[in-house]
Write a protein that holds these residues in place. Structure first.
Motif, short mmCIF file in Angstrom:
data_model
loop_
_atom_site.label_atom_id
_atom_site.label_comp_id
_atom_site.label_asym_id
_atom_site.label_seq_id
_atom_site.Cartn_x
_atom_site.Cartn_y
_atom_site.Cartn_z
N HIS A 182 31.28 107.17 75.96
CA HIS A 182 31.78 108.44 76.48
C HIS A 182 31.14 109.57 75.67
O HIS A 182 31.21 109.56 74.43
N VAL A 230 26.96 101.54 80.26
CA VAL A 230 27.28 102.74 81.03
C VAL A 230 27.40 103.91 80.07
O VAL A 230 27.99 103.77 78.98
N HIS A 283 29.01 107.66 80.10
CA HIS A 283 29.96 108.45 80.89
C HIS A 283 30.14 109.81 80.22
O HIS A 283 30.69 109.90 79.12
N HIS A 307 31.52 113.83 80.07
CA HIS A 307 32.67 114.64 80.49
C HIS A 307 32.35 116.10 80.19
O HIS A 307 32.07 116.46 79.06
N SER A 355 24.52 106.22 84.71
CA SER A 355 25.11 107.45 84.20
C SER A 355 26.24 107.89 85.12
O SER A 355 26.06 108.01 86.33
N VAL A 356 27.41 108.14 84.51
CA VAL A 356 28.58 108.63 85.25
C VAL A 356 28.97 109.99 84.67
O VAL A 356 28.95 110.18 83.45
N TYR A 357 29.29 110.92 85.54
CA TYR A 357 29.76 112.24 85.09
C TYR A 357 31.10 112.52 85.75
O TYR A 357 31.27 112.31 86.96
N THR A 358 32.07 113.01 84.98
CA THR A 358 33.36 113.42 85.54
C THR A 358 33.50 114.94 85.47
O THR A 358 33.40 115.53 84.39
N TYR A 391 37.74 103.49 87.66
CA TYR A 391 36.48 103.64 86.94
C TYR A 391 35.81 102.29 86.69
O TYR A 391 34.58 102.17 86.77
N TYR A 413 32.05 101.41 87.73
CA TYR A 413 31.04 100.87 86.83
C TYR A 413 30.46 99.57 87.38
O TYR A 413 29.24 99.35 87.35
#
Length: 389
Positions: A8, A88, A90, A92, A111-114, A359, A363
């Protein structure tokens, strides 16, 4: 799902809504058997959540950002993660997106973006966010309204947009009569008084001054106001309350880490923000079986249906806010009915467990896509070129 290494990336470890979401998510991921790391992009000293992450078994570190735009940061961030074998990354908030997404692309991991709030930008920064969003595999909005904003502003490719609601700890935020009595005694509030309260950073966009103004005609021994939090507006809010000549009925507690205890002392929760994403404290208040009165901003109308799970008023509208609060002060049966419906809605759709499961499923899907096709990545010249345009 096999154990993953999840990273994160946050702009800081200061206590804020999106940081708390990241902490809760990381905690549950750690409990599920994953290895979890949290990285701050802030310069030392780090905020109070650094220790909270560590207490949850999450590894923490910092890769400090230089002043202004820092084109070296994606490379330094990627270098710090080379040996961690992340599955992963992630990110924020926009700062973390700008540097976390390119770092993930350099490492060729999903790549994950919130998107936790509206985060309006103009000019170069808005353009930069659009550029780096090309390297995001999943762009998550925490409410449908924020998802619509992302789509309308072309913040990401439509096929990569997802909506996953924030979640709260439903066990921690459970009504407890004995806590209500104890907290009221601590604050010097009569047990039979009707209390409106709010919790949040004391800043202009939260507009607690509106709440003081709206409550002033109602304040008395029988009707009191509690404001929990700290921030740049604290002194001006103190002065505003003092100017009403009813400051004995306005209680400002400063920053607290026991929000559940303060919420237990309230009869109504009020949120007067001028802008919001999906405020955790609103979900927490609803879980505590409190009727909520909130300004209709950001993602709030996605979770508060007027007259059903709470009450909505326009931002900056003192008259309507005051009238809604006055109405609830004389309609305890209606307040209790709405509060009960709200609690059930939160328990059904907005728990930490549901958020973590969503989530994890996301993923898993991204990793399966990577396993089936060619990994997406970027070359050094892509980042340098983008930064220099």
């Amino acid at each position: 799902m096999s154990a993953l290494t999840i990273v994160h990336v946050l702009s800081s470890f200061q206590l804020g809504g999106q940081e708390r979401v990241a902490l809760d998510l990381a905690t549950l991921q750690r409990q599920a058997g994953h290895r979890v790391l949290a990285i701050s992009l802030a310069r030392p000293p780090q905020g109070r959540l650094d220790q909270a992450f560590r207490d949850a078994g999450v590894e923490t570190s910092a890769v400090p950002k230089s002043a202004g735009f820092d084109p070296s940061l994606p490379f330094r961030l990627a270098r710090s993660l080379v040996k961690e074998h992340a599955d992963v990354i992630h990110s924020h908030n926009p700062h973390a997106l700008i540097y976390g997404a390119p770092a993930a692309a350099l490492l060729r991991v999903p790549s994950v973006y919130t998107k936790h709030g509206r985060n309006p930008d103009i000019g170069r920064r808005k353009w930069l966010r659009r550029v780096v969003s090309r390297w995001v595999d999943a762009y998550v909005a925490v409410t449908p309204a924020l998802g619509e904003i992302a789509r309308a502003e072309h913040e990401c490719a439509p096929e990569r947009l997802h909506v996953i609601s924030n979640g709260i700890d439903a066990v921690r935020f459970t009504p407890r009569p004995e806590v209500r009595r104890r907290t009221r005694e601590e604050l010097g509030i009569p047990e039979n008084a009707w209390v409106v309260g709010t919790v949040g950073r004391l800043s202009p966009e939260k507009d607690q001054s509106l709440l003081i103004d709206a409550m002033t005609p109602l304040l008395s021994v029988e009707r009191q106001l509690v404001i929990v939090g700290d921030g740049p507006e604290r002194e001006s809010l103190h002065l505003r309350a003092a100017a009403t000549w009813k400051s004995a009925f306005v209680h400002m507690t400063g920053a607290r880490t026991d929000a559940e205890n303060l919420l237990a002392a309230f009869d109504v929760f009020a949120l007067t923000s001028r802008s919001e994403g999906l405020p955790l404290v609103l979900l927490e208040a609803m879980a505590m079986r409190l009727p909520v009165v909130s300004t209709a901003v950001g993602g709030v109308p996605d979770i508060v249906e007027h007259g059903v799970t709470g009450f909505l008023v326009p931002p900056r509208d003192k008259k309507m806010l005051g009238e809604q609060l006055a109405f609830l002060s004389t309609r305890p049966a209606i307040a209790a009915e709405v509060a009960e419906v709200a609690r059930h809605a939160v328990l059904e759709r907005h728990t930490m467990q549901r958020m973590a499961e969503a989530y994890e499923k996301l993923y898993e899907g991204l990793l399966a896509e990577r396993a089936r096709g060619k990994p997406r990545g970027i070359e050094t010249r892509d980042i340098v070129g983008s930064a220099g345009e």
